[in-house]
Write a protein that holds these residues in place. Structure first.
Motif, mmCIF file in Angstrom:
data_model
loop_
_atom_site.group_PDB
_atom_site.id
_atom_site.type_symbol
_atom_site.label_atom_id
_atom_site.label_comp_id
_atom_site.label_asym_id
_atom_site.label_seq_id
_atom_site.Cartn_x
_atom_site.Cartn_y
_atom_site.Cartn_z
ATOM 1 N N LYS A 40 0.835 -1.206 0.000
ATOM 2 C CA LYS A 40 0.000 0.000 0.000
ATOM 3 C C LYS A 40 0.869 1.256 0.000
ATOM 4 C CE LYS A 40 -4.016 -1.949 2.340
ATOM 5 N NZ LYS A 40 -4.833 -1.945 3.559
ATOM 6 N N LEU A 41 1.902 1.259 0.825
ATOM 7 C CA LEU A 41 2.801 2.417 0.876
ATOM 8 C C LEU A 41 3.540 2.606 -0.447
ATOM 9 C CD1 LEU A 41 4.305 2.095 4.473
ATOM 10 C CD2 LEU A 41 2.701 3.832 3.644
ATOM 11 N N LEU A 42 3.981 1.517 -1.035
ATOM 12 C CA LEU A 42 4.682 1.611 -2.313
ATOM 13 C C LEU A 42 3.790 2.226 -3.388
ATOM 14 C CD1 LEU A 42 6.461 -1.840 -2.289
ATOM 15 C CD2 LEU A 42 7.608 0.385 -2.244
ATOM 16 N N LEU A 43 2.515 1.906 -3.343
ATOM 17 C CA LEU A 43 1.589 2.374 -4.376
ATOM 18 C C LEU A 43 0.942 3.721 -4.069
ATOM 19 C CD1 LEU A 43 -0.115 -1.041 -5.228
ATOM 20 C CD2 LEU A 43 1.612 0.196 -6.568
ATOM 21 N N ARG A 78 9.648 -2.833 -9.150
ATOM 22 C CA ARG A 78 8.872 -3.243 -10.323
ATOM 23 C C ARG A 78 7.377 -3.030 -10.091
ATOM 24 N NH1 ARG A 78 9.317 -8.796 -13.814
ATOM 25 N NH2 ARG A 78 7.874 -8.114 -15.421
ATOM 26 N N THR A 79 6.916 -3.256 -8.863
ATOM 27 C CA THR A 79 5.516 -2.991 -8.528
ATOM 28 C C THR A 79 5.180 -1.549 -8.860
ATOM 29 O OG1 THR A 79 5.410 -4.655 -6.781
ATOM 30 C CG2 THR A 79 3.843 -2.851 -6.625
ATOM 31 N N ARG A 80 6.053 -0.651 -8.454
ATOM 32 C CA ARG A 80 5.827 0.768 -8.740
ATOM 33 C C ARG A 80 5.862 1.036 -10.241
ATOM 34 N NH1 ARG A 80 8.961 3.932 -3.911
ATOM 35 N NH2 ARG A 80 7.062 4.273 -2.701
ATOM 36 N N ALA A 81 6.840 0.493 -10.911
ATOM 37 C CA ALA A 81 6.981 0.736 -12.352
ATOM 38 C C ALA A 81 5.767 0.226 -13.116
ATOM 39 C CB ALA A 81 8.258 0.069 -12.864
ATOM 40 N N GLU A 82 5.285 -0.928 -12.753
ATOM 41 C CA GLU A 82 4.138 -1.522 -13.445
ATOM 42 C C GLU A 82 2.840 -0.767 -13.174
ATOM 43 O OE1 GLU A 82 4.098 -5.627 -12.289
ATOM 44 O OE2 GLU A 82 5.657 -6.161 -13.737
ATOM 45 N N ASN A 83 2.831 0.048 -12.121
ATOM 46 C CA ASN A 83 1.659 0.834 -11.781
ATOM 47 C C ASN A 83 1.856 2.312 -12.126
ATOM 48 O OD1 ASN A 83 -0.480 -0.896 -10.235
ATOM 49 N ND2 ASN A 83 1.527 -1.669 -9.653
ATOM 50 N N GLY A 84 2.846 2.584 -12.948
ATOM 51 C CA GLY A 84 3.076 3.953 -13.419
ATOM 52 C C GLY A 84 3.578 4.919 -12.372
ATOM 53 N N LEU A 85 4.256 4.390 -11.377
ATOM 54 C CA LEU A 85 4.773 5.262 -10.300
ATOM 55 C C LEU A 85 6.275 5.384 -10.369
ATOM 56 C CD1 LEU A 85 2.561 3.790 -7.484
ATOM 57 C CD2 LEU A 85 2.177 5.881 -8.723
#
Length: 85
Positions: A40-43, A78-85
């Motif tokens: 949640k924090l990452l996103l 990668r989680t961030r990158a895949e979610n446009g962050l």
């Protein structure tokens, strides 16, 4: 008397087993919760991965990344990158 002694040993073993089992589940639940909070924090923030790791109670960034990859199949970055962050 022999039956009573055997029953007592079995009860003690079962009690130890269930205590260990419930402790294991509690630890697993806590780890899952911490990883969910980290995700949640990452996103939702621009906190660095290291900051997220420490904020959610992981003592080591590398340990956090390893557990995160195991749980989600990719790194926190990668989680961030895949979610446009």
């Amino acid at each position: 008397n022999v039956n009573y002694a055997e029953q007592t040993r079995v009860q003690e073993r079962l009690q130890q087993y269930f205590q260990a089992l419930s402790s294991h589940y509690a630890e697993g639940y806590l780890m899952d919760y911490r990883l969910q909070q980290a995700r949640k924090l990452l996103l939702s923030t621009d906190m660095k991965v290291a900051e997220v790791s420490f904020e959610t109670g992981f003592p080591s960034v590398s340990y956090f990344i390893s557990l995160y990859k195991k749980a989600y199949g990719c790194s926190p970055s990668r989680t961030r990158a895949e979610n446009g962050l």
